[in-house]
Design a protein around this motif. Structure first.
Motif: not given
Length: 520
Positions: A492-493, A496-497, A499-500
Motif C-alpha cells: 500500500c505504501l 501510495y508513493f 501514485a504520488r
C-alpha cells in the motif's frame, strides 16, 4: 456385540511381555486425587507390574506387588501455613480472579516443594533403585516430572480433571477460548459474547502467569532438588501421554490429540456390599434417602453455623432420611431424620435404589459417581472445577447449583423440593448414566492398555503433536498475520508513493505546459 468382545479381549490380554517397574506419584494434598490415582495403580499391579506409589495417602490392603511410600501429611502442612481451616483456605480462592490465579499457583509451588522435601521421596531419589515408567498426577507440580528424566524413562501424566491449561500445554492440545471455559468459571461451552470476553481475558492471564511465573518457580525447585536433570521446559516436552478423568457424558466434548485419553468413570466398580447397619438404614427408608457429602477437602464440621442451621432446618422438613458425612462425633441441632458418619462408601452407597438425591460440593469424582449410578444432584461449589461441573449439571437438567454464599433455608428448601418432586432431574441423570456406561471397553482396561502401549513403544513418540513445539504466536499464526500485514502495508505504501510520484510528475508537466503557453 462380537466385535466388542474381541476388542475387549485384545485390550485385556495385550499385556507387555515383561513385568514393568512403575513409579506412581500422587503427592497432591487432595485425597480425592489419590483415590483416582490408586484405582489406576492398583489395576496395573493386578496385571503383574511392580508398582511403587508415593503419596500422603497409602493404599489400604495393597496387592503383594504394590509398594506404598507414605509421605507426611501435605494437606495439614499447607493449611497450617495459611492459618485457616480447610474451608476458609479453599474459599480464599474466590476473592477475585487475580487472587485466584495467584493462590492457585502458590498452592502448586507449596505442594511441589513439600513433596520434594519429604524424606521418603528423597530416600527413593538417592537410592540405586530403577524404574521403567513414571506416572505422575498433573496438578501444578511440573517439577516432579523431572523424576522421569532422573530415571531416564517415559512419563505419563494423570489428570483428575478435564483437559486444562496444565495438560493442554504438555501435549499441544487445542484450547479454543470460544468454547472451552476456564476451570474456575461456572460457564458451559455455550457462552455469550461477554462470557467469551471474560473467559478469554482470564484464560490469557492464567496462561501468561503459568509460563512466566509458575514454570520459572518450578524450575527453581528443580535446580535445588534435581539439578542433574534437564531444564523443566525440556522435560515437559517428553510427556508421552496424559489420562483425563473426563468423558462427553460428564463434561463438554472437546478436541483431543491422540495421546490425550479420556477415562472418566474408570474408578467406579460394580457396587460392593454395604455394612449391615448402613444396608438396613437404606432398606428401611420407605420414603428414600438423601446423601450429603462435601468431599475430602471441604470439611462439614467447619461450615459456618448459619450454613449448618439452614441445612438442618431444611432437612428437618423432609420425609426422607438424610445421611450426612460429618467429620465429628456430634452434630448440634441434629433432627431425627438426619444420620451422621465420618465416612461412607460413597460409590457403593449411591448404587442403592433408595438413594433419591446427592447433595455435593460438585467435585468431578463425586459428580462422576452420581452420574454413573443415576442419582440427581444439588451442588454447593466451593473451589476449582466444582462450579464448572455444577453449571454443566444445571444446564443439562440433572442438578441444581446453590451458591455457597446463598446457603439459606429458603434456597435449600426450594432446591430440595425441586429436585425431589420434579422427575426430569432423575430422568436426565439416568440418560447420562447410560451414555457414561456405554463404552467400547471398560475405561480401566483402556487405561491399562495405553500404559502398556507406552512401555512397548518406548514412550510412543509417534503420538506427539507438532503443536507442542510451537509458541502461542506461531500457533495462532500471529507471526504469519504480522508478516502478511507488513507486506500488505508495504505494498500500500509503495502504491501510495508511486501514485504520488506519478501524480507529481503529471502535475509538474501540466504546470510546465501552462507556463510555456503563458510565455508564448
Amino acid at each position: 456385540m462380537l466385535v466388542k468382545l474381541l476388542i475387549c479381549g485384545a485390550l485385556i490380554f495385550s499385556q507387555s511381555v515383561y513385568s514393568a517397574k512403575i513409579l506412581g506419584l500422587s503427592t497432591s494434598p487432595s485425597k480425592s486425587h489419590t483415590i483416582l490415582a490408586q484405582a489406576l495403580f492398583k489395576k496395573l499391579a493386578e496385571r503383574g507390574h511392580e508398582v511403587t506409589m508415593v503419596s500422603p495417602y497409602p493404599l489400604q490392603k495393597p496387592p503383594s506387588n504394590f509398594r506404598n511410600i507414605p509421605m507426611k501429611d501435605v494437606k495439614k502442612e499447607i493449611f497450617g501455613m495459611s492459618g485457616h481451616n480447610s474451608n476458609e483456605y479453599l474459599l480464599e480462592y474466590n476473592k477475585g480472579h487475580y487472587t485466584r490465579i495467584k493462590k492457585v499457583y502458590d498452592h502448586g509451588y507449596n505442594q511441589s516443594r513439600l513433596a520434594l522435601e519429604d524424606p521418603q521421596l528423597q530416600n527413593l531419589i538417592h537410592s540405586n533403585e530403577t524404574f521403567d515408567l513414571v506416572i505422575c498426577t498433573v496438578f501444578m507440580n511440573e517439577v516432579l516430572f523431572s523424576l522421569a528424566d532422573h530415571y531416564k524413562v517415559p512419563l505419563i501424566g494423570f489428570s483428575t480433571l478435564v483437559s486444562t491449561e496444565w495438560t493442554n500445554n504438555l501435549l499441544g492440545n487445542p484450547n479454543p477460548y470460544a468454547i472451552v471455559p476456564d476451570l474456575f468459571l461456572s460457564y458451559t461451552e455455550h457462552m455469550s459474547f461477554f462470557e467469551r470476553l471474560i473467559n478469554t481475558v482470564i484464560s490469557i492471564c492464567g496462561d501468561l502467569w503459568y509460563h512466566n511465573i509458575h514454570l520459572p518457580n518450578q524450575e527453581k525447585l528443580r535446580q535445588k532438588f534435581l539439578p542433574h536433570t534437564k531444564p523443566i521446559w525440556e522435560t515437559l516436552k517428553d510427556v508421552s501421554l496424559v489420562f483425563l478423568s473426563s468423558h462427553p457424558s460428564l463434561t463438554d466434548p472437546r478436541a483431543l490429540v491422540p495421546n490425550m485419553i479420556e477415562i472418566g468413570g474408570f474408578h467406579v466398580d460394580a457396587p460392593k456390599s454395604l455394612p449391615n447397619d448402613l444396608q438396613k438404614t437404606l432398606d428401611d427408608a420407605k420414603d428414600g434417602v438423601i446423601y450429603f457429602s462435601m468431599g475430602t477437602n471441604v470439611v462439614g464440621k467447619d461450615l459456618p453455623e448459619s450454613h449448618r442451621k439452614a441445612l438442618l432446618d431444611a432437612f428437618s422438613k423432609l420425609k426422607q432420611t438424610v445421611l450426612w458425612k460429618w467429620e465429628d462425633d456430634k452434630l448440634p441441632g441434629q433432627p431425627k431424620n438426619v444420620k451422621i458418619s465420618k465416612w461412607y462408601p460413597q460409590a457403593d452407597l449411591l448404587a442403592h435404589p433408595n438413594i433419591k438425591l446427592f447433595i455435593t460440593h460438585g467435585g468431578l469424582l463425586s459428580t462422576t459417581e452420581a452420574i454413573s449410578r443415576g442419582v440427581p444432584l444439588i451442588g454447593i461449589p466451593v473451589f476449582a472445577d466444582q462450579s464448572l461441573n455444577m453449571a454443566k449439571a444445571q444446564t443439562s437438567g440433572y442438578g441444581i447449583m446453590v451458591d455457597y454464599y446463598n446457603v439459606t433455608f429458603e434456597s435449600m428448601n426450594w432446591a430440595l423440593n425441586e429436585v425431589l418432586n420434579n422427575p426430569k432431574y432423575t430422568e436426565n441423570v439416568k440418560l447420562r448414566s447410560k451414555v457414561l456406561n456405554d463404552r467400547l471397553v471398560p475405561p480401566i482396561e483402556e487405561a491399562a492398555y495405553w500404559v502398556e502401549y507406552v512401555l512397548r513403544h518406548k514412550g510412543a513418540p509417534h503420538l506427539q503433536s507438532a503443536r507442542k513445539d510451537l509458541n502461542i504466536f506461531q500457533y495462532l499464526l500471529l507471526d504469519i498475520l504480522g508478516f502478511i500485514l507488513m507486506v500488505a502495508i508495504s505494498i500500500c505504501l509503495l502504491i501510495y508513493f508511486v501514485a504520488r510520484k506519478v501524480t507529481n510528475f503529471f502535475r509538474e508537466k501540466g504546470n510546465h505546459s501552462r507556463n510555456k503557453k503563458k510565455k508564448q
